[in-house]
Design a protein around this motif. Structure first.
Motif, mmCIF file in Angstrom:
data_model
loop_
_atom_site.group_PDB
_atom_site.id
_atom_site.type_symbol
_atom_site.label_atom_id
_atom_site.label_comp_id
_atom_site.label_asym_id
_atom_site.label_seq_id
_atom_site.Cartn_x
_atom_site.Cartn_y
_atom_site.Cartn_z
ATOM 1 N N SER A 2 -4.797 -11.944 -7.739
ATOM 2 C CA SER A 2 -5.609 -10.920 -8.402
ATOM 3 C C SER A 2 -4.807 -9.620 -8.463
ATOM 4 O O SER A 2 -3.753 -9.485 -7.856
ATOM 5 C CB SER A 2 -6.905 -10.709 -7.629
ATOM 6 O OG SER A 2 -6.634 -10.151 -6.360
ATOM 7 N N TYR A 3 -5.329 -8.646 -9.208
ATOM 8 C CA TYR A 3 -4.650 -7.356 -9.310
ATOM 9 C C TYR A 3 -4.566 -6.664 -7.955
ATOM 10 O O TYR A 3 -3.631 -5.929 -7.687
ATOM 11 C CB TYR A 3 -5.360 -6.456 -10.328
ATOM 12 C CG TYR A 3 -5.163 -6.911 -11.747
ATOM 13 C CD1 TYR A 3 -3.890 -7.013 -12.291
ATOM 14 C CD2 TYR A 3 -6.245 -7.235 -12.539
ATOM 15 C CE1 TYR A 3 -3.706 -7.427 -13.591
ATOM 16 C CE2 TYR A 3 -6.067 -7.649 -13.850
ATOM 17 C CZ TYR A 3 -4.792 -7.746 -14.359
ATOM 18 O OH TYR A 3 -4.595 -8.160 -15.638
ATOM 19 N N TYR A 4 -5.552 -6.888 -7.121
ATOM 20 C CA TYR A 4 -5.545 -6.298 -5.786
ATOM 21 C C TYR A 4 -4.332 -6.785 -4.995
ATOM 22 O O TYR A 4 -3.598 -5.990 -4.413
ATOM 23 C CB TYR A 4 -6.845 -6.669 -5.059
ATOM 24 C CG TYR A 4 -6.893 -6.196 -3.630
ATOM 25 C CD1 TYR A 4 -7.290 -4.903 -3.332
ATOM 26 C CD2 TYR A 4 -6.536 -7.041 -2.580
ATOM 27 C CE1 TYR A 4 -7.334 -4.457 -2.022
ATOM 28 C CE2 TYR A 4 -6.577 -6.602 -1.277
ATOM 29 C CZ TYR A 4 -6.980 -5.315 -1.002
ATOM 30 O OH TYR A 4 -7.013 -4.877 0.291
ATOM 31 N N ILE A 14 1.080 -6.293 -2.691
ATOM 32 C CA ILE A 14 2.432 -6.820 -2.540
ATOM 33 C C ILE A 14 3.457 -5.819 -3.064
ATOM 34 O O ILE A 14 4.509 -5.597 -2.447
ATOM 35 C CB ILE A 14 2.557 -8.179 -3.260
ATOM 36 C CG1 ILE A 14 1.754 -9.239 -2.522
ATOM 37 C CG2 ILE A 14 4.010 -8.606 -3.390
ATOM 38 C CD1 ILE A 14 1.580 -10.533 -3.283
ATOM 39 N N ALA A 15 3.168 -5.184 -4.188
ATOM 40 C CA ALA A 15 4.105 -4.217 -4.768
ATOM 41 C C ALA A 15 4.306 -3.019 -3.851
ATOM 42 O O ALA A 15 5.448 -2.624 -3.574
ATOM 43 C CB ALA A 15 3.597 -3.760 -6.133
ATOM 44 N N PHE A 16 3.224 -2.436 -3.351
ATOM 45 C CA PHE A 16 3.361 -1.261 -2.496
ATOM 46 C C PHE A 16 3.958 -1.601 -1.135
ATOM 47 O O PHE A 16 4.722 -0.814 -0.575
ATOM 48 C CB PHE A 16 2.020 -0.547 -2.343
ATOM 49 C CG PHE A 16 1.649 0.263 -3.538
ATOM 50 C CD1 PHE A 16 2.361 1.394 -3.891
ATOM 51 C CD2 PHE A 16 0.589 -0.112 -4.346
ATOM 52 C CE1 PHE A 16 2.032 2.139 -5.004
ATOM 53 C CE2 PHE A 16 0.247 0.632 -5.461
ATOM 54 C CZ PHE A 16 0.972 1.751 -5.797
ATOM 55 N N THR A 17 3.656 -2.770 -0.593
ATOM 56 C CA THR A 17 4.252 -3.162 0.675
ATOM 57 C C THR A 17 5.745 -3.418 0.524
ATOM 58 O O THR A 17 6.536 -3.026 1.386
ATOM 59 C CB THR A 17 3.550 -4.408 1.242
ATOM 60 O OG1 THR A 17 2.153 -4.133 1.354
ATOM 61 C CG2 THR A 17 4.095 -4.772 2.602
ATOM 62 N N ALA A 44 -6.050 -2.359 3.953
ATOM 63 C CA ALA A 44 -4.772 -3.064 3.799
ATOM 64 C C ALA A 44 -3.721 -2.172 3.147
ATOM 65 O O ALA A 44 -2.530 -2.334 3.398
ATOM 66 C CB ALA A 44 -4.974 -4.332 2.975
ATOM 67 N N PHE A 45 -4.140 -1.216 2.321
ATOM 68 C CA PHE A 45 -3.184 -0.312 1.689
ATOM 69 C C PHE A 45 -2.671 0.751 2.655
ATOM 70 O O PHE A 45 -1.750 1.492 2.315
ATOM 71 C CB PHE A 45 -3.803 0.353 0.459
ATOM 72 C CG PHE A 45 -3.836 -0.549 -0.728
ATOM 73 C CD1 PHE A 45 -2.713 -0.710 -1.511
ATOM 74 C CD2 PHE A 45 -4.980 -1.248 -1.044
ATOM 75 C CE1 PHE A 45 -2.728 -1.553 -2.606
ATOM 76 C CE2 PHE A 45 -5.011 -2.092 -2.133
ATOM 77 C CZ PHE A 45 -3.879 -2.250 -2.922
ATOM 78 N N MET A 46 -3.245 0.827 3.836
ATOM 79 C CA MET A 46 -2.744 1.754 4.841
ATOM 80 C C MET A 46 -1.390 1.310 5.381
ATOM 81 O O MET A 46 -0.578 2.140 5.783
ATOM 82 C CB MET A 46 -3.744 1.898 5.992
ATOM 83 C CG MET A 46 -5.010 2.607 5.608
ATOM 84 S SD MET A 46 -4.729 4.252 4.932
ATOM 85 C CE MET A 46 -4.118 5.080 6.367
ATOM 86 N N TYR A 84 5.750 4.141 4.642
ATOM 87 C CA TYR A 84 6.406 5.166 3.832
ATOM 88 C C TYR A 84 6.439 6.513 4.561
ATOM 89 O O TYR A 84 7.488 7.162 4.640
ATOM 90 C CB TYR A 84 5.680 5.285 2.494
ATOM 91 C CG TYR A 84 6.223 6.344 1.584
ATOM 92 C CD1 TYR A 84 7.430 6.169 0.937
ATOM 93 C CD2 TYR A 84 5.514 7.522 1.371
ATOM 94 C CE1 TYR A 84 7.926 7.147 0.098
ATOM 95 C CE2 TYR A 84 6.009 8.496 0.529
ATOM 96 C CZ TYR A 84 7.211 8.300 -0.101
ATOM 97 O OH TYR A 84 7.693 9.275 -0.918
ATOM 98 N N LEU A 85 5.322 6.931 5.097
ATOM 99 C CA LEU A 85 5.282 8.223 5.793
ATOM 100 C C LEU A 85 6.085 8.203 7.088
ATOM 101 O O LEU A 85 6.685 9.210 7.467
ATOM 102 C CB LEU A 85 3.835 8.626 6.066
ATOM 103 C CG LEU A 85 3.031 9.018 4.830
ATOM 104 C CD1 LEU A 85 1.616 9.399 5.229
ATOM 105 C CD2 LEU A 85 3.701 10.149 4.081
ATOM 106 N N TYR A 86 6.119 7.075 7.769
ATOM 107 C CA TYR A 86 6.929 6.962 8.987
ATOM 108 C C TYR A 86 8.409 7.137 8.667
ATOM 109 O O TYR A 86 9.124 7.842 9.385
ATOM 110 C CB TYR A 86 6.677 5.609 9.663
ATOM 111 C CG TYR A 86 7.462 5.429 10.927
ATOM 112 C CD1 TYR A 86 7.075 6.064 12.100
ATOM 113 C CD2 TYR A 86 8.591 4.632 10.958
ATOM 114 C CE1 TYR A 86 7.793 5.912 13.261
ATOM 115 C CE2 TYR A 86 9.313 4.468 12.118
ATOM 116 C CZ TYR A 86 8.909 5.109 13.272
ATOM 117 O OH TYR A 86 9.636 4.952 14.427
ATOM 118 N N CYS A 87 8.861 6.515 7.589
ATOM 119 C CA CYS A 87 10.267 6.662 7.204
ATOM 120 C C CYS A 87 10.582 8.095 6.791
ATOM 121 O O CYS A 87 11.654 8.618 7.100
ATOM 122 C CB CYS A 87 10.624 5.677 6.101
ATOM 123 S SG CYS A 87 10.726 3.984 6.687
#
Length: 139
Positions: free
Chosen positions: A19-21, A26-29, A97-99, A105-108
């Motif tokens: 699904s789009y979700y 997957i893309a953001f991870t 899950a998007f967290m 990203y913020l940790y890096c």
């Protein structure tokens, strides 16, 4: 996906439609994990101008790889614990899950900001990460 694994037929796994979700997740991870590798490369200078900066560079480099392998081990464990259970990410975790990619990203960026001044670069890369994530997810 766990139902398709226990069926022992690769045709079901190949024909599985995301699904789009899941595509967005997957893309953001994948962008978050690739940014950890980029952080590793940015901080790969073995010796800096002073000792304190050298220590910060080495800690940022080690922590960037630590978070990548820690997240991959977590996802592998999560996959096998959900393999036969009717728990789905989209129904039970929704936006939580998007967290995971957001925290990566913020940790890096926290590792990078300990060594370099990067306020303008942070704003530009945040915008580009959002755009690339949307493009990769196909939304």
């Amino acid at each position: 996906m766990g139902v398709y694994i226990t069926d022992e037929s690769w045709l079901n796994v190949i024909d599985y439609k995301f699904s789009y979700y899941y595509l967005a997740l997957i893309a953001f991870t994948s962008l978050g994990l690739s940014f950890c590798f980029t952080t590793y490369l940015w901080t790969s200078k073995p010796f800096a101008s002073n000792r304190k900066k050298t220590i910060r560079l080495r800690m940022a480099q080690v922590n960037a790889m630590w978070i990548v392998y820690g997240i991959l081990a977590f996802l592998f464990r999560l996959f096998w614990s959900f393999a036969g259970v009717e728990i789905t990410i989209v129904d039970h975790f929704k936006y939580a899950a998007f967290m995971l990619p957001f925290v990566i990203y913020l940790y890096c960026w926290n590792l990078i900001s300990d060594v370099y001044k990067s306020k303008n670069t942070f704003l530009r890369t945040t915008l580009s990460i959002i755009i690339i994530g949307i493009v990769l997810s196909g939304i």
